[in-house]
Design a protein around this motif. Structure first.
Motif, PDB file in Angstrom:
ATOM      1  N   MET A  87       0.855  -1.196   0.000  1.00 49.68           N
ATOM      2  CA  MET A  87       0.000   0.000   0.000  1.00 49.68           C
ATOM      3  C   MET A  87       0.889   1.243   0.000  1.00 49.68           C
ATOM      4  O   MET A  87       1.046   1.915   1.036  1.00 49.68           O
ATOM      5  CB  MET A  87      -0.943  -0.018   1.197  1.00 49.68           C
ATOM      6  CG  MET A  87      -1.984  -1.122   1.140  1.00 49.68           C
ATOM      7  SD  MET A  87      -3.418  -0.804   2.180  1.00 49.68           S
ATOM      8  CE  MET A  87      -2.686  -0.830   3.806  1.00 49.68           C
ATOM      9  N   ASN A  89       0.546   4.233  -1.286  1.00 50.21           N
ATOM     10  CA  ASN A  89      -0.095   5.544  -1.088  1.00 50.21           C
ATOM     11  C   ASN A  89      -0.407   5.811   0.378  1.00 50.21           C
ATOM     12  O   ASN A  89      -0.212   6.931   0.880  1.00 50.21           O
ATOM     13  CB  ASN A  89      -1.368   5.639  -1.939  1.00 50.21           C
ATOM     14  CG  ASN A  89      -1.073   5.526  -3.411  1.00 50.21           C
ATOM     15  OD1 ASN A  89      -0.051   6.019  -3.889  1.00 50.21           O
ATOM     16  ND2 ASN A  89      -1.946   4.860  -4.158  1.00 50.21           N
ATOM     17  N   ILE A  90      -0.883   4.778   1.073  1.00 51.96           N
ATOM     18  CA  ILE A  90      -1.142   4.933   2.513  1.00 51.96           C
ATOM     19  C   ILE A  90       0.177   5.068   3.271  1.00 51.96           C
ATOM     20  O   ILE A  90       0.278   5.840   4.235  1.00 51.96           O
ATOM     21  CB  ILE A  90      -2.000   3.766   3.038  1.00 51.96           C
ATOM     22  CG1 ILE A  90      -3.453   3.988   2.600  1.00 51.96           C
ATOM     23  CG2 ILE A  90      -1.894   3.624   4.558  1.00 51.96           C
ATOM     24  CD1 ILE A  90      -4.447   2.967   3.096  1.00 51.96           C
ATOM     25  N   GLU A  92       2.842   6.515   2.225  1.00 48.21           N
ATOM     26  CA  GLU A  92       3.281   7.902   2.046  1.00 48.21           C
ATOM     27  C   GLU A  92       2.385   8.870   2.817  1.00 48.21           C
ATOM     28  O   GLU A  92       2.867   9.787   3.482  1.00 48.21           O
ATOM     29  CB  GLU A  92       3.285   8.256   0.557  1.00 48.21           C
ATOM     30  CG  GLU A  92       3.732   9.679   0.266  1.00 48.21           C
ATOM     31  CD  GLU A  92       3.708  10.017  -1.213  1.00 48.21           C
ATOM     32  OE1 GLU A  92       4.034  11.168  -1.566  1.00 48.21           O
ATOM     33  OE2 GLU A  92       3.349   9.143  -2.026  1.00 48.21           O
ATOM     34  N   TYR A  93       1.074   8.656   2.733  1.00 53.88           N
ATOM     35  CA  TYR A  93       0.117   9.559   3.365  1.00 53.88           C
ATOM     36  C   TYR A  93       0.301   9.601   4.880  1.00 53.88           C
ATOM     37  O   TYR A  93       0.214  10.669   5.503  1.00 53.88           O
ATOM     38  CB  TYR A  93      -1.306   9.119   3.016  1.00 53.88           C
ATOM     39  CG  TYR A  93      -2.387  10.004   3.574  1.00 53.88           C
ATOM     40  CD1 TYR A  93      -2.685  11.237   2.997  1.00 53.88           C
ATOM     41  CD2 TYR A  93      -3.123   9.612   4.691  1.00 53.88           C
ATOM     42  CE1 TYR A  93      -3.679  12.052   3.513  1.00 53.88           C
ATOM     43  CE2 TYR A  93      -4.118  10.416   5.213  1.00 53.88           C
ATOM     44  CZ  TYR A  93      -4.396  11.638   4.629  1.00 53.88           C
ATOM     45  OH  TYR A  93      -5.381  12.449   5.144  1.00 53.88           O
ATOM     46  N   MET A 371     -10.309   6.033   3.589  1.00 58.74           N
ATOM     47  CA  MET A 371      -8.889   6.127   3.253  1.00 58.74           C
ATOM     48  C   MET A 371      -8.460   5.007   2.301  1.00 58.74           C
ATOM     49  O   MET A 371      -7.783   5.244   1.290  1.00 58.74           O
ATOM     50  CB  MET A 371      -8.053   6.071   4.529  1.00 58.74           C
ATOM     51  CG  MET A 371      -6.544   6.228   4.300  1.00 58.74           C
ATOM     52  SD  MET A 371      -5.581   5.892   5.804  1.00 58.74           S
ATOM     53  CE  MET A 371      -6.196   7.172   6.901  1.00 58.74           C
ATOM     54  N   LYS A 373     -10.330   3.287   0.273  1.00 57.75           N
ATOM     55  CA  LYS A 373     -10.962   3.479  -1.035  1.00 57.75           C
ATOM     56  C   LYS A 373     -10.301   4.616  -1.806  1.00 57.75           C
ATOM     57  O   LYS A 373      -9.966   4.471  -2.990  1.00 57.75           O
ATOM     58  CB  LYS A 373     -12.459   3.758  -0.845  1.00 57.75           C
ATOM     59  CG  LYS A 373     -13.192   4.092  -2.146  1.00 57.75           C
ATOM     60  CD  LYS A 373     -13.139   2.944  -3.147  1.00 57.75           C
ATOM     61  CE  LYS A 373     -13.906   3.278  -4.411  1.00 57.75           C
ATOM     62  NZ  LYS A 373     -13.792   2.215  -5.439  1.00 57.75           N
ATOM     63  N   LYS A 374     -10.095   5.729  -1.144  1.00 56.99           N
ATOM     64  CA  LYS A 374      -9.570   6.930  -1.812  1.00 56.99           C
ATOM     65  C   LYS A 374      -8.115   6.756  -2.249  1.00 56.99           C
ATOM     66  O   LYS A 374      -7.738   7.135  -3.372  1.00 56.99           O
ATOM     67  CB  LYS A 374      -9.669   8.120  -0.853  1.00 56.99           C
ATOM     68  CG  LYS A 374      -9.213   9.453  -1.428  1.00 56.99           C
ATOM     69  CD  LYS A 374     -10.269  10.080  -2.290  1.00 56.99           C
ATOM     70  CE  LYS A 374      -9.897  11.505  -2.670  1.00 56.99           C
ATOM     71  NZ  LYS A 374     -10.903  12.112  -3.557  1.00 56.99           N
ATOM     72  N   LEU A 375      -7.294   6.179  -1.383  1.00 55.09           N
ATOM     73  CA  LEU A 375      -5.856   6.128  -1.652  1.00 55.09           C
ATOM     74  C   LEU A 375      -5.397   4.845  -2.346  1.00 55.09           C
ATOM     75  O   LEU A 375      -4.414   4.872  -3.092  1.00 55.09           O
ATOM     76  CB  LEU A 375      -5.077   6.303  -0.346  1.00 55.09           C
ATOM     77  CG  LEU A 375      -5.312   7.615   0.410  1.00 55.09           C
ATOM     78  CD1 LEU A 375      -4.417   7.671   1.636  1.00 55.09           C
ATOM     79  CD2 LEU A 375      -5.078   8.820  -0.490  1.00 55.09           C
ATOM     80  N   GLU A 376      -6.089   3.727  -2.087  1.00 53.32           N
ATOM     81  CA  GLU A 376      -5.629   2.453  -2.658  1.00 53.32           C
ATOM     82  C   GLU A 376      -6.687   1.755  -3.511  1.00 53.32           C
ATOM     83  O   GLU A 376      -6.432   0.690  -4.061  1.00 53.32           O
ATOM     84  CB  GLU A 376      -5.185   1.498  -1.534  1.00 53.32           C
ATOM     85  CG  GLU A 376      -4.079   2.030  -0.635  1.00 53.32           C
ATOM     86  CD  GLU A 376      -2.725   2.110  -1.335  1.00 53.32           C
ATOM     87  OE1 GLU A 376      -2.614   1.610  -2.475  1.00 53.32           O
ATOM     88  OE2 GLU A 376      -1.782   2.666  -0.741  1.00 53.32           O
ATOM     89  N   ASN A 377      -7.873   2.365  -3.600  1.00 49.28           N
ATOM     90  CA  ASN A 377      -8.996   1.780  -4.347  1.00 49.28           C
ATOM     91  C   ASN A 377      -9.317   0.363  -3.859  1.00 49.28           C
ATOM     92  O   ASN A 377      -9.581  -0.544  -4.647  1.00 49.28           O
ATOM     93  CB  ASN A 377      -8.713   1.759  -5.855  1.00 49.28           C
ATOM     94  CG  ASN A 377      -9.993   1.555  -6.673  1.00 49.28           C
ATOM     95  OD1 ASN A 377     -11.086   1.943  -6.241  1.00 49.28           O
ATOM     96  ND2 ASN A 377      -9.867   0.932  -7.828  1.00 49.28           N
TER      97      ASN A 377
END
Length: 437
Positions: A87, A89-90, A92-93, A371, A373-377
């Protein structure tokens, strides 16, 4: 009740108890983690490394049958398992050092949840024994023969029953009905409507009690005992169910190796598992401990309104205490975790193997769903995403090295109807929009 409260006052940290009663998000670190305990050795002899090894081999024997009756398992040659993915994107976020992974049990074949491992395994154990008593030779015969009408007639003389808030009922009910057993699932009042409908559509009888899960289990167990041809899958006490969950360890070890990720004491694997009654996360954690030893650090996550395993372990009372005993209301949208009393065996098996337990509010649970859904679909049901709370809490723990690999265990969601999932996500994205690290 007076004895329970007296015990709590003597054995449980007063500030922890207050935080639980005030529904505050909490991180509890297990003081017995990694120690040598006689009681822990006693329970380990009931379910051992050899027990879990045999469980994996049984699932491999049934693979040709499962591939036949559940075509979706053909891609895995009849092995019921889920993928692991990064993951980025998460990671990094949330500014997490090291790898951040997710174990996609929401994609588990057949019943779409972590419960698939244990529930399906226990049904298959009973089916194999019954078939062997009726002319089937497990050493030489083709397991695909169990799909024949003659075996369905044998299985049809028996009823397999289970009490569940939803996901275990799906795994046991769908596997039992596919084999030809009569299947009956006892559900508490907070069971989700679509899960009830899914079971009934597959020929499973559903009994709904206007009561909480713990009391539903008691009533279901009593009903099963009255029937000589009823087999009860006991979510609170079954060591067979526990061994089925533990098979995850062997598979995860291979998957982690395939990703080229090092797991060691210097670079441990920290795993975040949603906990309801505690059986499935305890089984998974047990299996991971067999494979990784001290290099894996399991952390459970529970709703602030249902911290049953935390209360049981921190007080030392385990199954002998319920959140309702200390005035916690048990109201949570996480139906899969809506269990007020921990299992009979979870606390004992986890006594020196569980690193800690975090609690999460429903509001943050919804935000984490958004989170993902938005960042990792990634789509998952609300209770399946609470591991993110453990990930966040772990960043404040000095005992966890910065080079650790973190794995969130997503426990269910792929069978959620599209309309229901759309409603989940609309709500979740609103919460995520207002959430801050």
């Amino acid at each position: 009740m007076a004895e329970i409260l007296s015990h709590i006052k003597l054995n449980m940290d007063e500030s922890l108890l207050k935080r639980l009663c005030d529904y505050q998000e909490t991180l509890w670190l297990n003081p017995d983690y990694g120690t040598s305990l006689a009681s822990a050795s006693d329970v380990s002899s009931d379910v051992s490394q050899e027990t879990v090894f045999r469980a994996n081999r049984l699932l491999e024997r049934f693979a040709p049958y499962l591939e036949t009756v559940f075509p979706e398992t053909q891609v895995s040659n009849g092995i019921i398992e889920s993928p692991i993915q990064e993951m980025p994107n998460i990671k990094e976020y949330l500014s997490i050092p090291g790898h951040v992974l997710i174990k996609r049990d929401d994609l588990m074949p057949v019943s779409g949840s972590i419960k698939s491992r244990g529930g399906i395994y226990e049904v298959l154990v009973f089916a194999e024994k019954l078939a062997a008593k009726n002319g089937f030779n497990p050493n030489t015969d083709d397991y695909r023969d169990l799909a024949q009408e003659r075996f369905k007639k044998i299985f049809g003389q028996w009823k397999i029953e289970v009490a569940s808030t939803g996901n275990l009922g799906l795994s046991v009910g769908l596997m039992a009905s596919t084999l030809g057993f009569q299947a009956r699932v006892h559900m508490s009042h907070d069971a989700t409507e679509w899960k009830i409908n899914k079971l009934r559509q597959n020929g499973v009888q559903v009994v709904i009690y206007n009561d909480n899960f713990s009391n539903a289990v008691t009533m279901a167990r009593a009903a099963s005992k009255k029937d000589d041809h009823s087999y009860f899958v006991d979510d609170e006490a079954s060591k067979i169910l526990f061994a089925g969950y533990a098979t995850a360890g062997e598979r995860v070890k291979q998957q982690i190796a395939d990703l080229g990720i090092e797991v060691s004491k210097e670079k441990p694997l920290v795993v975040y598992l949603p906990a309801g009654v505690g059986g499935s996360p305890s089984g998974v954690a047990f299996g991971l401990k067999i494979q990784f030893g001290d290099s894996v650090m399991p952390i459970f996550v529970e709703p602030t309104h249902m911290p049953s395993v935390l209360l049981g372990m921190a007080s030392g009372l385990n199954h002998d205490i319920s959140v309702y005993d200390i005035g916690i209301d048990g109201k949570t949208a996480a139906d899969g975790l809506a269990v007020g009393r921990p299992s009979l065996i979870a606390g004992k098996y986890m006594q020196n193997k569980l690193f800690g337990i975090a609690t999460v509010s429903d509001e943050h649970m919804f935000a984490f769903q958004g989170m993902l859904k938005k960042l990792e679909n990634i789509e998952a049901e609300p209770s399946a995403v609470v591991g993110i709370q453990g990930l966040l809490a772990s960043q404040k723990i000095k005992a966890i090295p910065s080079e650790a690999t973190h794995m969130i265990w997503s426990t269910g969601g792929s069978m959620v109807p599209r309309e229901t999932m759309d409603q989940y996500e609309k709500n979740a994205l609103k919460y995520f929009a207002h959430w801050r690290v």
